[in-house]
Design a protein around this motif. Structure first.
Motif, short mmCIF file in Angstrom:
data_model
loop_
_atom_site.label_atom_id
_atom_site.label_comp_id
_atom_site.label_asym_id
_atom_site.label_seq_id
_atom_site.Cartn_x
_atom_site.Cartn_y
_atom_site.Cartn_z
N PHE A 157 -12.04 2.82 -2.91
CA PHE A 157 -11.51 2.13 -1.74
C PHE A 157 -10.00 1.97 -1.79
CE2 PHE A 157 -12.73 -1.11 -4.82
CZ PHE A 157 -11.61 -1.92 -4.88
N ILE A 158 -9.39 2.22 -2.96
CA ILE A 158 -7.94 2.12 -3.07
C ILE A 158 -7.45 3.10 -4.13
CG2 ILE A 158 -8.03 0.26 -4.77
CD1 ILE A 158 -5.49 -0.88 -3.43
N ALA A 159 -6.29 3.68 -3.84
CA ALA A 159 -5.63 4.56 -4.80
C ALA A 159 -4.15 4.22 -4.80
CB ALA A 159 -5.85 6.02 -4.43
N ALA A 160 -3.44 4.76 -5.79
CA ALA A 160 -2.01 4.48 -5.90
C ALA A 160 -1.26 5.75 -6.25
CB ALA A 160 -1.76 3.41 -6.96
N ALA A 161 0.03 5.73 -5.89
CA ALA A 161 0.92 6.85 -6.20
C ALA A 161 2.29 6.31 -6.51
CB ALA A 161 0.98 7.82 -5.03
N ARG A 162 3.08 7.09 -7.23
CA ARG A 162 4.39 6.61 -7.64
C ARG A 162 5.43 6.73 -6.53
NH1 ARG A 162 2.26 8.55 -12.47
NH2 ARG A 162 2.86 10.72 -12.08
N VAL B 124 -2.84 3.67 -1.20
CA VAL B 124 -3.66 4.31 -0.18
C VAL B 124 -4.96 3.51 -0.12
CG1 VAL B 124 -4.79 6.43 0.59
CG2 VAL B 124 -2.69 6.55 -0.79
N THR B 125 -5.24 2.93 1.03
CA THR B 125 -6.34 1.98 1.15
C THR B 125 -7.30 2.41 2.26
OG1 THR B 125 -4.84 0.21 0.49
CG2 THR B 125 -6.92 -0.45 1.48
N GLY B 126 -8.59 2.25 2.00
CA GLY B 126 -9.58 2.49 3.04
C GLY B 126 -9.63 1.35 4.03
N ILE B 127 -10.33 1.57 5.14
CA ILE B 127 -10.47 0.57 6.20
C ILE B 127 -11.94 0.19 6.32
CG2 ILE B 127 -10.15 0.09 8.66
CD1 ILE B 127 -7.98 2.33 8.64
N ARG B 128 -12.24 -1.08 6.18
CA ARG B 128 -13.63 -1.51 6.26
C ARG B 128 -14.18 -1.34 7.67
NH1 ARG B 128 -14.21 -6.74 5.66
NH2 ARG B 128 -12.00 -7.25 5.54
N ARG B 129 -15.44 -0.95 7.74
CA ARG B 129 -16.08 -0.77 9.05
C ARG B 129 -16.30 -2.10 9.76
NH1 ARG B 129 -18.16 4.08 10.49
NH2 ARG B 129 -18.24 5.72 8.90
N ALA B 130 -16.60 -3.14 9.00
CA ALA B 130 -16.91 -4.45 9.59
C ALA B 130 -16.19 -5.53 8.82
CB ALA B 130 -18.43 -4.69 9.58
N GLU B 131 -16.07 -6.69 9.44
CA GLU B 131 -15.39 -7.81 8.81
C GLU B 131 -16.12 -8.24 7.53
OE1 GLU B 131 -12.32 -10.35 8.27
OE2 GLU B 131 -12.50 -8.86 9.86
N GLU B 132 -17.44 -8.20 7.59
CA GLU B 132 -18.24 -8.51 6.41
C GLU B 132 -18.68 -7.21 5.74
OE1 GLU B 132 -18.55 -11.58 5.43
OE2 GLU B 132 -17.58 -12.40 7.22
N GLY B 133 -18.84 -7.25 4.45
CA GLY B 133 -19.31 -6.07 3.73
C GLY B 133 -18.17 -5.18 3.28
N PHE B 134 -18.53 -4.12 2.56
CA PHE B 134 -17.53 -3.28 1.93
C PHE B 134 -17.58 -1.82 2.38
CE2 PHE B 134 -18.35 -6.84 -0.92
CZ PHE B 134 -17.06 -7.31 -1.14
N GLU B 135 -18.46 -1.48 3.32
CA GLU B 135 -18.55 -0.09 3.76
C GLU B 135 -17.26 0.30 4.47
OE1 GLU B 135 -21.32 2.89 6.48
OE2 GLU B 135 -21.71 0.72 6.47
N LEU B 136 -16.73 1.46 4.11
CA LEU B 136 -15.47 1.93 4.67
C LEU B 136 -15.70 2.98 5.75
CD1 LEU B 136 -13.44 2.43 1.37
CD2 LEU B 136 -13.50 0.41 2.85
N ARG B 137 -14.71 3.13 6.60
CA ARG B 137 -14.75 4.23 7.56
C ARG B 137 -14.80 5.56 6.82
NH1 ARG B 137 -10.38 2.70 12.36
NH2 ARG B 137 -11.38 0.75 13.00
#
Length: 313
Positions: free
Chosen positions: A281-286, A236-249
């Motif tokens: 920014f990321i999670a995982a599940a089985r 499960v992954t977030g989506i970055r707001r901009a191409e540069e930087g790490f801020e997520l939606r």
């Protein structure tokens, strides 16, 4: 014209003629590279392509220099190096030889010019001077570190170093083209997934792939998270707001940060939840079902605290 010789200057080398050589040797593998400033070699002829030397730009005659007065400029006034000139005239053929689908050649030619070729051109012409701690780690700077040291006495050292550097330059060009081609393939897959998602907030993909460019291009600002399988679990992954930087939606829930397995299952209430990065920014599940449930729970929390996706910036 099928040349027998690819002629560039002798002595020290720079990124522009190395990268030009990458393009030309792919298209004309039978041609021999000649590094010389001798008049008999840098005079145009039917058996050769001359680049980064010769004092002229005449595509019909097969000469592509940029050091002379009146050297060619792009439509916007920015200068070419020999790499830009070779890419302008031979880049499309190079992409076709790289087995890029014909429908993608024109777009790829322009995007590679803007993102890869132009910075080399500007640096070579002194129109761009990278600064700061990463200045010495740009591709032109790194390729120049492969030149022989100043007190190398072997007269063949420059040519040996050039050909060794050429192999390295080739790997960067080929990798960049391959990555860009993959992004175009991914874009088509992501676009179909966006259509399937409708107005949902979670995008499910069949595998991990670049997804943000297609999401932005589609104007799918409602999307907050992406779910996809990987080797033995699901992400499960977030989506970055901009191409540069790490801020997520939207960030994953704060209560999940840094938890794994049973501790994470207990907090989120989802059997199969296995990991959440402390950066959220990321999670995982089985399992797929667990990953989708985590994504929907993350959406619910994000909306409850007033997150606005607005991811087109």
């Amino acid at each position: 014209m099928i040349p027998n010789f690819l002629v560039t200057h002798s002595g020290g080398f720079h990124a522009d003629e190395l990268l030009s050589s990458v393009i030309l040797t792919r298209l004309f593998p039978q041609a021999r590279i000649v590094r010389s400033r001798a008049p008999e070699w840098i005079t145009p002829g039917e058996d050769r392509i001359i680049y980064d030397v010769g004092g002229s730009y005449d595509p019909a005659a097969g000469i592509f220099d940029h050091h002379q007065r009146g050297a060619p400029l792009r439509d916007d006034g920015q200068p070419y190096s020999s790499f830009g000139l070779i890419w302008k005239h031979y880049g499309r053929d190079y992409l076709a030889a790289s087995e890029l689908p014909e429908a993608h050649v024109e777009a790829m030619h322009g995007s590679f010019d803007a993102s890869f070729v132009l910075p080399v051109d500007l640096t070579d012409n002194g129109a761009l001077s990278p600064s700061g701690p990463l200045a010495g780690l740009t591709l032109p700077a790194l390729l120049e570190t492969l030149k022989p040291v100043f007190d190398e006495a072997d007269p063949e050292a420059d040519d040996r170093a050039f050909h060794a550097a050429l192999a390295i330059a080739r790997s960067f060009v080929e990798a960049r083209i391959a990555q860009s081609a993959a992004k175009l393939r991914a874009e088509a897959i992501v676009h179909r997934a966006i259509e399937a998602a409708g107005q949902g907030r979670v995008l499910e993909l069949p595998r991990g792939m670049p997804f943000r460019p297609a999401i932005v291009k589609a104007g799918a600002d409602q999307l907050l998270f992406v779910v996809h399988p990987r080797d033995k679990d699901w992400c499960v992954t977030g989506i970055r707001r901009a191409e540069e930087g790490f801020e997520l939606r939207a960030d994953l829930p704060a209560a999940w940060a840094g938890l794994t397995n049973g501790a994470l299952e207990a907090v989120c209430g989802i059997e199969g939840a296995s990991f959440c990065h402390n950066g959220r920014f990321i999670a995982a599940a089985r399992t797929r079902d667990a990953a989708l449930a985590m994504a929907e729970l993350a959406v619910k929390e994000a909306l409850s605290i007033g997150v606005q996706s607005n991811g087109g910036g």
